[in-house]
Scaffold this active site. Structure first.
Site, PDB file in Angstrom:
ATOM      1  N   LYS A  22       0.837  -1.211   0.000  1.00 30.89           N
ATOM      2  CA  LYS A  22       0.000   0.000   0.000  1.00 30.89           C
ATOM      3  C   LYS A  22       0.870   1.258   0.000  1.00 30.89           C
ATOM      4  O   LYS A  22       0.637   2.194  -0.763  1.00 30.89           O
ATOM      5  CB  LYS A  22      -0.903   0.002   1.242  1.00 30.89           C
ATOM      6  CG  LYS A  22      -1.580   1.332   1.478  1.00 30.89           C
ATOM      7  CD  LYS A  22      -2.157   1.484   2.869  1.00 30.89           C
ATOM      8  CE  LYS A  22      -1.175   1.727   3.977  1.00 30.89           C
ATOM      9  NZ  LYS A  22      -1.120   3.031   4.625  1.00 30.89           N
ATOM     10  N   ASN A  23       1.915   1.278   0.848  1.00 26.73           N
ATOM     11  CA  ASN A  23       2.705   2.501   0.991  1.00 26.73           C
ATOM     12  C   ASN A  23       3.647   2.749  -0.174  1.00 26.73           C
ATOM     13  O   ASN A  23       4.320   3.781  -0.234  1.00 26.73           O
ATOM     14  CB  ASN A  23       3.464   2.492   2.321  1.00 26.73           C
ATOM     15  CG  ASN A  23       2.516   2.767   3.478  1.00 26.73           C
ATOM     16  OD1 ASN A  23       1.353   3.138   3.262  1.00 26.73           O
ATOM     17  ND2 ASN A  23       2.992   2.568   4.695  1.00 26.73           N
ATOM     18  N   ARG A  92      -4.197  10.949   4.788  1.00 29.43           N
ATOM     19  CA  ARG A  92      -3.188  12.008   4.770  1.00 29.43           C
ATOM     20  C   ARG A  92      -2.213  11.857   3.614  1.00 29.43           C
ATOM     21  O   ARG A  92      -1.633  12.847   3.167  1.00 29.43           O
ATOM     22  CB  ARG A  92      -2.384  12.104   6.057  1.00 29.43           C
ATOM     23  CG  ARG A  92      -2.732  11.153   7.132  1.00 29.43           C
ATOM     24  CD  ARG A  92      -1.943  11.320   8.378  1.00 29.43           C
ATOM     25  NE  ARG A  92      -1.091  12.471   8.409  1.00 29.43           N
ATOM     26  CZ  ARG A  92      -1.400  13.617   8.974  1.00 29.43           C
ATOM     27  NH1 ARG A  92      -2.538  13.777   9.567  1.00 29.43           N
ATOM     28  NH2 ARG A  92      -0.535  14.611   8.966  1.00 29.43           N
ATOM     29  N   CYS A 116      -4.007  13.378  13.523  1.00 37.58           N
ATOM     30  CA  CYS A 116      -4.014  11.956  13.175  1.00 37.58           C
ATOM     31  C   CYS A 116      -3.958  11.169  14.472  1.00 37.58           C
ATOM     32  O   CYS A 116      -3.420  11.655  15.472  1.00 37.58           O
ATOM     33  CB  CYS A 116      -2.799  11.676  12.304  1.00 37.58           C
ATOM     34  SG  CYS A 116      -2.499   9.947  11.974  1.00 37.58           S
ATOM     35  N   ARG A 121       1.943  14.677  12.886  1.00 39.88           N
ATOM     36  CA  ARG A 121       2.234  14.431  11.478  1.00 39.88           C
ATOM     37  C   ARG A 121       2.076  15.665  10.573  1.00 39.88           C
ATOM     38  O   ARG A 121       1.277  15.661   9.637  1.00 39.88           O
ATOM     39  CB  ARG A 121       1.372  13.267  10.957  1.00 39.88           C
ATOM     40  CG  ARG A 121       1.573  12.007  11.769  1.00 39.88           C
ATOM     41  CD  ARG A 121       0.836  10.850  11.195  1.00 39.88           C
ATOM     42  NE  ARG A 121       1.442  10.355   9.979  1.00 39.88           N
ATOM     43  CZ  ARG A 121       0.903   9.417   9.205  1.00 39.88           C
ATOM     44  NH1 ARG A 121      -0.246   8.890   9.527  1.00 39.88           N
ATOM     45  NH2 ARG A 121       1.507   9.015   8.122  1.00 39.88           N
ATOM     46  N   ASP A 306       5.542   0.653  11.746  1.00 31.79           N
ATOM     47  CA  ASP A 306       4.285   0.030  11.304  1.00 31.79           C
ATOM     48  C   ASP A 306       4.161  -1.434  11.760  1.00 31.79           C
ATOM     49  O   ASP A 306       3.127  -2.064  11.530  1.00 31.79           O
ATOM     50  CB  ASP A 306       4.158   0.106   9.772  1.00 31.79           C
ATOM     51  CG  ASP A 306       3.956   1.529   9.290  1.00 31.79           C
ATOM     52  OD1 ASP A 306       3.663   2.407  10.132  1.00 31.79           O
ATOM     53  OD2 ASP A 306       4.089   1.774   8.078  1.00 31.79           O
ATOM     54  N   ARG A 398      -8.255  -0.158   5.348  1.00 31.03           N
ATOM     55  CA  ARG A 398      -7.477   0.880   4.650  1.00 31.03           C
ATOM     56  C   ARG A 398      -6.192   0.311   4.076  1.00 31.03           C
ATOM     57  O   ARG A 398      -5.679   0.816   3.076  1.00 31.03           O
ATOM     58  CB  ARG A 398      -7.088   1.989   5.638  1.00 31.03           C
ATOM     59  CG  ARG A 398      -8.254   2.774   6.146  1.00 31.03           C
ATOM     60  CD  ARG A 398      -7.781   3.891   7.012  1.00 31.03           C
ATOM     61  NE  ARG A 398      -6.745   4.648   6.299  1.00 31.03           N
ATOM     62  CZ  ARG A 398      -6.042   5.620   6.827  1.00 31.03           C
ATOM     63  NH1 ARG A 398      -6.239   5.976   8.071  1.00 31.03           N
ATOM     64  NH2 ARG A 398      -5.129   6.255   6.120  1.00 31.03           N
TER      65      ARG A 398
END
Ligand code: EPZ
Length: 418
Positions: A22-23, A92, A116, A121, A306, A398
């Site tokens: 995803k990132n 974001r 957040c 952030r 993460d 998400r």
């Protein structure tokens, strides 16, 4: 709102395949705005943040196509160089379009993301970097407005602290700037390397991605390309820890062990039997008792923030005291309180969580507060005695593709309640 219902105590067994990251997919999608030609992307994970980014690209003027796991983006013209609040407030990472829009059309208006769950952030480092490249930036009515009517120019940019999306944003701006840009103190995450790899296929001239210094020689235009997203190292790590926690025997396929070094070392120290199976799979077997180990989150190649929440769930079942130090975000321990509701013995002291184990977790009703916190609760539920209900699983949607289906395929008793 959907919930997960988990009956704990079943070891994970068999195989689980990892999705695209995803990132990585988020900045890669934003990078497609840098060309008017079609970009074809493989292995884009169908998760909610990606749907939001695709919606944003559509708003900006891109034609987005999706078929058989392949996404195509074609932005003949930028129709609106704006990321509105409605989209940015739900994700974001929308601020990743700032660099590409200023580079492509000399102007961008991007809503400030606001607070957040895991920390403040801010995006001040993205803005400072763009200013170095010649953009005039002002903040008005909750929006960042950046303008470079005569185009961006190369410059030396030294990030005050390492920022992943900040590095990606600036890299995307620099590829179309006049002259050379050098980014110092750049993030070294595999996702930064993946974006650089797509940009290079599109004709950008980039050296040093994956190191702390990235050099970019600006080019006049970029062209079409085809690119496959790297494996999601956080999803892979989550499954590896789930297997160790449930004393399972699991092969995690389609991952890059090289991207998981810090976690694999900690899993071995904790007593799990971890073996790499070639270049793209890791086998983990939970055997004997788990031992406590300390971790401190760091930028890559350190232990990823993460994965911190999931590691905390693992440590609740380990013998001894584990000290977990979070250095990247100031408020990333929300899961600790929910884990405590399941019987975990965790004390929070500033940026440290002190976990005393082993405790037998017991199923409870808990609430997911953010993406990785939700994953940590799923892991705890898999190891707990009895039934766990996790509310607000939209957080997990998400970033994890069908996590309940993947886990159920490895024997977990987990189901989604609509
Ligand atoms: C990326 O966020 C990831 N998101 C995050 O993943 C991840 O946790 C984080 O990097 C750290 O690895 C994406 O890639 C889309 P940072 P990012 O800028 O880029 C401070 C997940 O669960 N900072 O590297 O926003 C910041 O507050 C998510 O998938 C500034 O002060 O993180 C933080 O303390 C969550 N000013 C630190 O730097 C800035 O302008 C590192 O943040 C930018 C950041």
């Amino acid at each position: 709102m959907d919930k997960f219902l988990i009956q704990g105590g079943v070891p994970l067994e068999g195989e689980i395949a990892v999705s695209g990251a995803k990132n990585s997919a988020l900045p890669v999608l934003a990078a497609c705005l840098l060309t008017s030609e079609k970009v074809t992307l493989e292995r884009i994970p169908p998760v909610r943040d990606i749907a939001t980014m695709q919606k944003l690209l559509g708003h900006v003027g891109a034609r987005v196509g999706r078929a058989d796991g392949r996404v195509t983006i074609e932005t003949a013209q930028i129709a609106h160089s704006e990321a509105p609040y409605e989209l940015v407030k739900t994700m974001r990472a929308s601020s990743l379009v700032l660099g590409p829009l200023v580079a492509r059309c000399g102007r961008a208006r991007v809503s400030l993301p606001g607070g957040c769950a895991i920390g403040a952030r801010p995006i001040n480092l993205h803005v400072a970097g763009l200013e170095r490249l010649g953009a005039q930036v002002r903040q008005e009515h909750g929006y960042i407005e950046a303008e470079a009517p005569h185009g961006l120019h190369g410059a030396e940019v030294h990030f005050d602290r390492i920022t992943v999306t900040g590095t990606e944003d600036l890299l995307m701006a620099a590829v179309l700037a006049r002259g050379e840009t050098v980014i110092y103190n750049a993030a070294r995450e595999p996702e930064v390397v993946d974006v650089a790899s797509l940009l290079s296929k599109m004709g950008a001239e980039i050296e040093g991605a994956g190191s702390s210094t990235i050099r970019v020689r600006g080019v006049e235009r970029l062209h079409s390309a085809t690119h496959t997203i790297i494996a999601d190292r956080i999803e892979a790590g989550t499954f590896l820890m789930a297997a160790a926690l449930t004393r399972g025997d699991l092969l995690v396929k389609g991952c890059v062990p090289e991207h998981l070094r810090a976690l694999l070392a900690k899993l071995s120290q904790a007593g799990a039997d971890v073996t790499e199976q070639g270049p793209d799979a890791v086998h983990v077997r939970g055997r004997g008792k788990l031992k406590s180990v300390d971790v401190t989150t760091e930028e890559h190649p350190g232990f990823a923030t993460d994965l911190q929440a999931q590691f905390m769930a693992l440590m609740t079942r380990a013998e001894g005291i584990s000290i977990i130090t979070e250095t990247i975000f100031e408020n990333r321990f929300m899961h600790a309180l929910e884990l405590a509701r399941m019987g975990a013995n965790i004390r929070l002291e500033g940026r440290q969580a002190i976990v005393a184990g082993p405790t037998q977790l017991s199923g409870a009703e808990v609430i997911a507060s953010d993406l990785r916190a939700s994953a940590s609760l799923v892991l705890a539920g898999l190891a707990a005695q009895g039934e766990t209900t996790i509310d607000r699983v939209y957080h997990i949607d998400r970033g994890y593709e069908k996590i309940e289906t993947k886990l159920a395929g490895a024997g977990a008793r987990i189901r989604r309640m609509k």
